[in-house]
Design an enzyme around this catalytic site. Sequence first.
Site, mmCIF file in Angstrom:
data_model
loop_
_atom_site.group_PDB
_atom_site.id
_atom_site.type_symbol
_atom_site.label_atom_id
_atom_site.label_comp_id
_atom_site.label_asym_id
_atom_site.label_seq_id
_atom_site.Cartn_x
_atom_site.Cartn_y
_atom_site.Cartn_z
ATOM 1 N N HIS A 62 0.866 -1.181 0.000
ATOM 2 C CA HIS A 62 0.000 0.000 0.000
ATOM 3 C C HIS A 62 0.906 1.236 0.000
ATOM 4 O O HIS A 62 1.132 1.871 1.024
ATOM 5 C CB HIS A 62 -0.955 -0.045 1.189
ATOM 6 C CG HIS A 62 -1.937 -1.166 1.069
ATOM 7 N ND1 HIS A 62 -3.131 -1.050 0.387
ATOM 8 C CD2 HIS A 62 -1.877 -2.453 1.488
ATOM 9 C CE1 HIS A 62 -3.780 -2.193 0.415
ATOM 10 N NE2 HIS A 62 -3.033 -3.072 1.077
ATOM 11 N N TYR A 129 -11.079 -2.722 -2.790
ATOM 12 C CA TYR A 129 -11.893 -3.790 -2.204
ATOM 13 C C TYR A 129 -13.260 -3.925 -2.881
ATOM 14 O O TYR A 129 -13.865 -4.977 -2.838
ATOM 15 C CB TYR A 129 -12.162 -3.490 -0.731
ATOM 16 C CG TYR A 129 -11.107 -3.933 0.255
ATOM 17 C CD1 TYR A 129 -9.808 -4.247 -0.128
ATOM 18 C CD2 TYR A 129 -11.417 -4.017 1.618
ATOM 19 C CE1 TYR A 129 -8.870 -4.628 0.797
ATOM 20 C CE2 TYR A 129 -10.481 -4.398 2.551
ATOM 21 C CZ TYR A 129 -9.210 -4.702 2.148
ATOM 22 O OH TYR A 129 -8.269 -5.084 3.066
ATOM 23 N N ASP A 284 2.247 -6.834 2.203
ATOM 24 C CA ASP A 284 1.104 -6.015 2.636
ATOM 25 C C ASP A 284 1.637 -4.775 3.351
ATOM 26 O O ASP A 284 1.061 -4.272 4.316
ATOM 27 C CB ASP A 284 0.158 -6.786 3.548
ATOM 28 C CG ASP A 284 -1.276 -6.266 3.488
ATOM 29 O OD1 ASP A 284 -1.583 -5.469 2.578
ATOM 30 O OD2 ASP A 284 -2.079 -6.644 4.353
ATOM 31 N N SER A 288 -2.966 -1.221 7.023
ATOM 32 C CA SER A 288 -3.337 -1.396 8.417
ATOM 33 C C SER A 288 -3.509 -2.888 8.667
ATOM 34 O O SER A 288 -3.956 -3.632 7.790
ATOM 35 C CB SER A 288 -4.642 -0.666 8.731
ATOM 36 O OG SER A 288 -5.719 -1.226 8.004
#
Length: 388
Positions: A62, A129, A284, A288
């Site tokens: 990210h 998503y 990842d 978060s």
Amino acid sequence: MHVLRNARVYAPDDLGCQDILIGGGVILAIAPDIQTPKNLPITETDCRQAIVCPGFVDTLTHITGGGGEGGFATRTPEMQVSDAVKGGVTTVTGALGTDAVCRTHQELVAKVKALRDEGLSAYFYTGNYHYPVKTLTGSVQQDIMLIDECIGIGEIAIADHRGSQMSWRELARVAADARVGGLCSGKAGIVSVHVGDGDDRLSTLFDVAEHSNIPLSQFYPTHINRSPALLNDAVRFAALGGSFDLTASSTPEILASGELKCAQAFKLALEQGVSDEQITFSTDGHASLPHFNSDGVLESLKVGSMTSLLDEVRDAVLIEQLPLSQVLKAVTANPARILKLDSKGRIAENADADLLVLNPDDLTLQSVMAGGQWFMQDGNLTKVGTFE
């Protein structure tokens, strides 16, 4: 131009002791005792039998930050060049996650271009998503075909309370768009699938395979080490022709809730008959890492680390006792092949000069080269981002 001498080369296969000649950002030759002209300005580095392997290909980072499940104050920070270098990552693939309102594709593309300007290799997935899919051009196909840095769509979420609860038909349509976009542009057109902790696990993907003409190889599910049950689903997924990804970043809270360590899940999958060509690791990074209780209430939140990839490679070799060449596939050749990045993930003539130098005793990172430039030497950062 550079020559790395006396290197124990893992390409990722073990090639033994070799010299590596580098010029113009690519590998020009690999051979014992390479002879170079005396009248050319060539920098020589004696690796002293240290391990030299391809730079890691991280298929999910990210790069603009993520998060926000605990409110605006929990938005995680964006990636810096040194974050990748310290983890041995030379190629990153950026994605949006839960938030596609305050995190935008324009911001994502700008960050990809910035990382490229700073010397790393960077790509991105369109979408996030949710469904209907948000894109830059209004079309998944157009994003993949017309934007050079776009190589697929993701992370699109299934089995997660934060996703759009997609049907198999909706997911099949998204995958068809990505597939055609990839076919027409020579790209992977991959569908990166975020898999949550829902009991439906990979059932949506199995439904797509049963009821549509989209092959499971078009899908690339990640976070597969979330639970033993999900890993079992992934073993079946691999038997039907798919590849899957394990997440290196975790927290003690998430592991206590039943998640498997990446290195442990890798070994378990191999023991259940999955080919080492079908498994990858990703960081990842900068996502978060939320821990929700059984009622879906957020209890804790931490940030994914890009050094986790090297940590899990080390654990897979030193703790799980797996061969280094086999483990390296999961972070080099396999992700490069799945994302159709032909010049990445291998040490070979004409491949990009993205290289790591590792201590042969404990696999600690000594040096990092990306695109023929040193970013770390002897454990010290020598090149960082613009504002670091």
